[in-house]
Write a protein that holds these residues in place. Structure first.
Motif, PDB file in Angstrom:
ATOM      1  N   PHE A  48      35.788  20.002  29.031  1.00 22.26           N
ATOM      2  CA  PHE A  48      36.017  19.140  27.871  1.00 22.26           C
ATOM      3  C   PHE A  48      37.489  19.119  27.479  1.00 22.26           C
ATOM      4  CE2 PHE A  48      36.385  18.670  23.254  1.00 22.26           C
ATOM      5  CZ  PHE A  48      35.856  17.393  23.104  1.00 22.26           C
ATOM      6  N   TYR A  49      38.113  20.286  27.396  1.00 20.15           N
ATOM      7  CA  TYR A  49      39.503  20.351  26.930  1.00 20.15           C
ATOM      8  C   TYR A  49      40.515  19.908  27.999  1.00 20.15           C
ATOM      9  CZ  TYR A  49      38.225  22.350  22.505  1.00 20.15           C
ATOM     10  OH  TYR A  49      37.699  22.537  21.253  1.00 20.15           O
ATOM     11  N   THR A  50      40.109  19.844  29.252  1.00 18.41           N
ATOM     12  CA  THR A  50      40.990  19.284  30.280  1.00 18.41           C
ATOM     13  C   THR A  50      40.746  17.792  30.458  1.00 18.41           C
ATOM     14  OG1 THR A  50      39.445  19.876  32.039  1.00 18.41           O
ATOM     15  CG2 THR A  50      41.211  21.442  31.553  1.00 18.41           C
ATOM     16  N   LYS A  51      39.838  17.244  29.648  1.00 23.24           N
ATOM     17  CA  LYS A  51      39.499  15.818  29.664  1.00 23.24           C
ATOM     18  C   LYS A  51      39.019  15.368  31.043  1.00 23.24           C
ATOM     19  CE  LYS A  51      42.522  14.579  25.834  1.00 23.24           C
ATOM     20  NZ  LYS A  51      42.822  15.905  25.390  1.00 23.24           N
ATOM     21  N   TYR A  52      38.315  16.259  31.724  1.00 25.74           N
ATOM     22  CA  TYR A  52      37.703  15.970  33.029  1.00 25.74           C
ATOM     23  C   TYR A  52      38.710  15.470  34.055  1.00 25.74           C
ATOM     24  CZ  TYR A  52      33.658  16.482  30.081  1.00 25.74           C
ATOM     25  OH  TYR A  52      32.753  16.969  29.186  1.00 25.74           O
ATOM     26  N   ASP A  53      39.925  16.003  33.991  1.00 26.24           N
ATOM     27  CA  ASP A  53      40.961  15.683  34.979  1.00 26.24           C
ATOM     28  C   ASP A  53      40.458  16.126  36.353  1.00 26.24           C
ATOM     29  OD1 ASP A  53      43.768  14.985  35.711  1.00 26.24           O
ATOM     30  OD2 ASP A  53      43.763  17.108  36.308  1.00 26.24           O
ATOM     31  N   PRO A  54      40.558  15.267  37.374  1.00 28.20           N
ATOM     32  CA  PRO A  54      39.978  15.599  38.684  1.00 28.20           C
ATOM     33  C   PRO A  54      40.494  16.912  39.292  1.00 28.20           C
ATOM     34  CG  PRO A  54      40.575  13.287  38.617  1.00 28.20           C
ATOM     35  CD  PRO A  54      41.083  13.902  37.354  1.00 28.20           C
ATOM     36  N   THR A  55      41.772  17.197  39.171  1.00 29.27           N
ATOM     37  CA  THR A  55      42.319  18.432  39.751  1.00 29.27           C
ATOM     38  C   THR A  55      41.749  19.653  39.052  1.00 29.27           C
ATOM     39  OG1 THR A  55      44.369  17.245  40.205  1.00 29.27           O
ATOM     40  CG2 THR A  55      44.450  19.647  40.312  1.00 29.27           C
ATOM     41  N   HIS A  56      41.774  19.646  37.734  1.00 30.80           N
ATOM     42  CA  HIS A  56      41.227  20.760  36.971  1.00 30.80           C
ATOM     43  C   HIS A  56      39.722  20.883  37.205  1.00 30.80           C
ATOM     44  CE1 HIS A  56      44.828  21.737  34.666  1.00 30.80           C
ATOM     45  NE2 HIS A  56      45.029  20.432  34.535  1.00 30.80           N
ATOM     46  N   PHE A  57      39.050  19.736  37.279  1.00 29.89           N
ATOM     47  CA  PHE A  57      37.602  19.732  37.464  1.00 29.89           C
ATOM     48  C   PHE A  57      37.197  20.391  38.778  1.00 29.89           C
ATOM     49  CE2 PHE A  57      33.455  17.722  38.244  1.00 29.89           C
ATOM     50  CZ  PHE A  57      32.837  17.980  37.035  1.00 29.89           C
ATOM     51  N   VAL A  58      37.909  20.069  39.852  1.00 25.38           N
ATOM     52  CA  VAL A  58      37.606  20.670  41.160  1.00 25.38           C
ATOM     53  C   VAL A  58      37.877  22.168  41.143  1.00 25.38           C
ATOM     54  CG1 VAL A  58      38.346  20.730  43.576  1.00 25.38           C
ATOM     55  CG2 VAL A  58      37.921  18.543  42.468  1.00 25.38           C
ATOM     56  N   LEU A  59      39.012  22.584  40.583  1.00 25.29           N
ATOM     57  CA  LEU A  59      39.330  24.016  40.501  1.00 25.29           C
ATOM     58  C   LEU A  59      38.291  24.778  39.688  1.00 25.29           C
ATOM     59  CD1 LEU A  59      43.187  23.969  39.923  1.00 25.29           C
ATOM     60  CD2 LEU A  59      41.995  24.952  41.875  1.00 25.29           C
ATOM     61  N   ASN A  60      37.924  24.224  38.540  1.00 22.51           N
ATOM     62  CA  ASN A  60      36.969  24.898  37.671  1.00 22.51           C
ATOM     63  C   ASN A  60      35.566  24.925  38.272  1.00 22.51           C
ATOM     64  OD1 ASN A  60      38.760  25.592  35.562  1.00 22.51           O
ATOM     65  ND2 ASN A  60      38.736  23.470  34.900  1.00 22.51           N
ATOM     66  N   THR A  61      35.174  23.859  38.957  1.00 25.90           N
ATOM     67  CA  THR A  61      33.861  23.835  39.595  1.00 25.90           C
ATOM     68  C   THR A  61      33.787  24.845  40.735  1.00 25.90           C
ATOM     69  OG1 THR A  61      33.616  21.505  39.012  1.00 25.90           O
ATOM     70  CG2 THR A  61      32.167  22.357  40.726  1.00 25.90           C
ATOM     71  N   ALA A  62      34.828  24.906  41.551  1.00 26.72           N
ATOM     72  CA  ALA A  62      34.849  25.892  42.644  1.00 26.72           C
ATOM     73  C   ALA A  62      34.824  27.313  42.090  1.00 26.72           C
ATOM     74  CB  ALA A  62      36.090  25.678  43.507  1.00 26.72           C
ATOM     75  N   SER A  63      35.565  27.533  41.023  1.00 25.14           N
ATOM     76  CA  SER A  63      35.587  28.850  40.391  1.00 25.14           C
ATOM     77  C   SER A  63      34.212  29.213  39.838  1.00 25.14           C
ATOM     78  CB  SER A  63      36.633  28.849  39.277  1.00 25.14           C
ATOM     79  OG  SER A  63      36.605  30.045  38.568  1.00 25.14           O
ATOM     80  N   LEU A  64      33.550  28.260  39.219  1.00 27.11           N
ATOM     81  CA  LEU A  64      32.212  28.513  38.668  1.00 27.11           C
ATOM     82  C   LEU A  64      31.208  28.829  39.778  1.00 27.11           C
ATOM     83  CD1 LEU A  64      30.290  28.456  36.181  1.00 27.11           C
ATOM     84  CD2 LEU A  64      29.849  26.070  36.777  1.00 27.11           C
ATOM     85  N   LEU A  65      31.276  28.087  40.864  1.00 25.37           N
ATOM     86  CA  LEU A  65      30.319  28.318  41.953  1.00 25.37           C
ATOM     87  C   LEU A  65      30.508  29.677  42.606  1.00 25.37           C
ATOM     88  CD1 LEU A  65      30.161  24.796  43.607  1.00 25.37           C
ATOM     89  CD2 LEU A  65      28.471  25.896  42.124  1.00 25.37           C
ATOM     90  N   THR A  66      31.746  30.161  42.682  1.00 25.71           N
ATOM     91  CA  THR A  66      31.962  31.485  43.283  1.00 25.71           C
ATOM     92  C   THR A  66      31.386  32.601  42.425  1.00 25.71           C
ATOM     93  OG1 THR A  66      34.147  31.710  42.275  1.00 25.71           O
ATOM     94  CG2 THR A  66      34.050  30.804  44.510  1.00 25.71           C
ATOM     95  N   VAL A  67      31.149  32.322  41.158  1.00 29.82           N
ATOM     96  CA  VAL A  67      30.559  33.333  40.280  1.00 29.82           C
ATOM     97  C   VAL A  67      29.048  33.151  40.161  1.00 29.82           C
ATOM     98  CG1 VAL A  67      30.517  34.173  37.911  1.00 29.82           C
ATOM     99  CG2 VAL A  67      32.662  33.666  38.980  1.00 29.82           C
ATOM    100  N   LEU A  68      28.561  31.922  40.189  1.00 33.35           N
ATOM    101  CA  LEU A  68      27.129  31.696  39.998  1.00 33.35           C
ATOM    102  C   LEU A  68      26.299  31.931  41.249  1.00 33.35           C
ATOM    103  CD1 LEU A  68      26.792  28.603  37.659  1.00 33.35           C
ATOM    104  CD2 LEU A  68      26.575  31.020  37.127  1.00 33.35           C
ATOM    105  N   ILE A  69      26.816  31.581  42.410  1.00 34.81           N
ATOM    106  CA  ILE A  69      26.023  31.722  43.635  1.00 34.81           C
ATOM    107  C   ILE A  69      25.631  33.179  43.910  1.00 34.81           C
ATOM    108  CG2 ILE A  69      26.112  31.450  46.153  1.00 34.81           C
ATOM    109  CD1 ILE A  69      27.510  28.760  45.642  1.00 34.81           C
ATOM    110  N   PRO A  70      26.530  34.168  43.755  1.00 35.41           N
ATOM    111  CA  PRO A  70      26.095  35.553  43.992  1.00 35.41           C
ATOM    112  C   PRO A  70      25.070  36.072  42.976  1.00 35.41           C
ATOM    113  CG  PRO A  70      28.488  35.419  44.040  1.00 35.41           C
ATOM    114  CD  PRO A  70      27.979  34.098  43.568  1.00 35.41           C
ATOM    115  N   LYS A  71      24.903  35.385  41.863  1.00 30.77           N
ATOM    116  CA  LYS A  71      23.946  35.813  40.842  1.00 30.77           C
ATOM    117  C   LYS A  71      22.524  35.348  41.129  1.00 30.77           C
ATOM    118  CE  LYS A  71      26.981  36.227  36.823  1.00 30.77           C
ATOM    119  NZ  LYS A  71      28.228  36.401  37.487  1.00 30.77           N
ATOM    120  N   LEU A  72      22.349  34.470  42.092  1.00 31.42           N
ATOM    121  CA  LEU A  72      21.012  33.957  42.391  1.00 31.42           C
ATOM    122  C   LEU A  72      20.082  35.088  42.843  1.00 31.42           C
ATOM    123  CD1 LEU A  72      21.932  30.717  44.350  1.00 31.42           C
ATOM    124  CD2 LEU A  72      21.046  30.879  42.023  1.00 31.42           C
TER     125      LEU A  72
END
Length: 153
Positions: free
Chosen positions: A115-139
């Motif tokens: 929200f605070y990065t206003k869905y900027d594509p560069t920030h969005f990709v970095l943040n999504t990749a970062s989130l997936l590296t933390v959520l996938i091992p929790k499955l």
């Protein structure tokens, strides 16, 4: 009988995230990290949010999913030394309140960052990749699984 041990837990790593004030301390730590990053003059607000998210997720990955064993001497015949902290959490029981909290907290931080990065594509990709590296091992399907033998020993 645990001689010379001041706790009754077989493995104190199993209950540390449920201790009193832990969740508040965790949230305050993330908030302080964000305030420190915002106080750096040459970081814009979107960069500060993205750095907060990435640093948080990197720290979470290292402390919960990469480091194995316990800092305590445990009488469990070495069972805990092959498990990560996430696998030891709540004796491996899935969907406890602490596991839910530490699964939902990076998601909430991700939504705030997006929200605070206003869905900027560069920030969005970095943040999504970062989130997936933390959520996938929790499955639950990945409990005790070592992909490609990484972190096997």
């Amino acid at each position: 009988m645990n001689v010379g041990v001041a706790h009754s837990e077989v493995n104190p790593n199993t209950r540390v995230m449920n201790s009193r004030g832990m969740w508040l301390t965790y949230a305050l730590g993330v908030g302080m990290l964000h305030i420190v990053l915002l106080s750096i003059p040459f970081f814009s607000v979107p960069v500060a949010w993205t750095l907060t998210n990435v640093i948080h997720n990197l720290g979470m990955y290292v402390f919960l999913h990469a480091v194995k064993g316990t800092p305590f001497e445990t009488p469990d015949q070495g069972k805990a030394r092959l498990l990560t902290h996430w696998e030891q959490l709540d004796y491996g029981v899935q969907f406890t309140s602490s596991r839910k909290f530490f699964t939902i907290s990076p998601i909430i931080l991700y939504f705030l960052t997006s929200f605070y990065t206003k869905y900027d594509p560069t920030h969005f990709v970095l943040n999504t990749a970062s989130l997936l590296t933390v959520l996938i091992p929790k499955l639950p399907q990945l409990h005790g699984v070592r992909i490609f033998g990484i972190n096997k020993y």
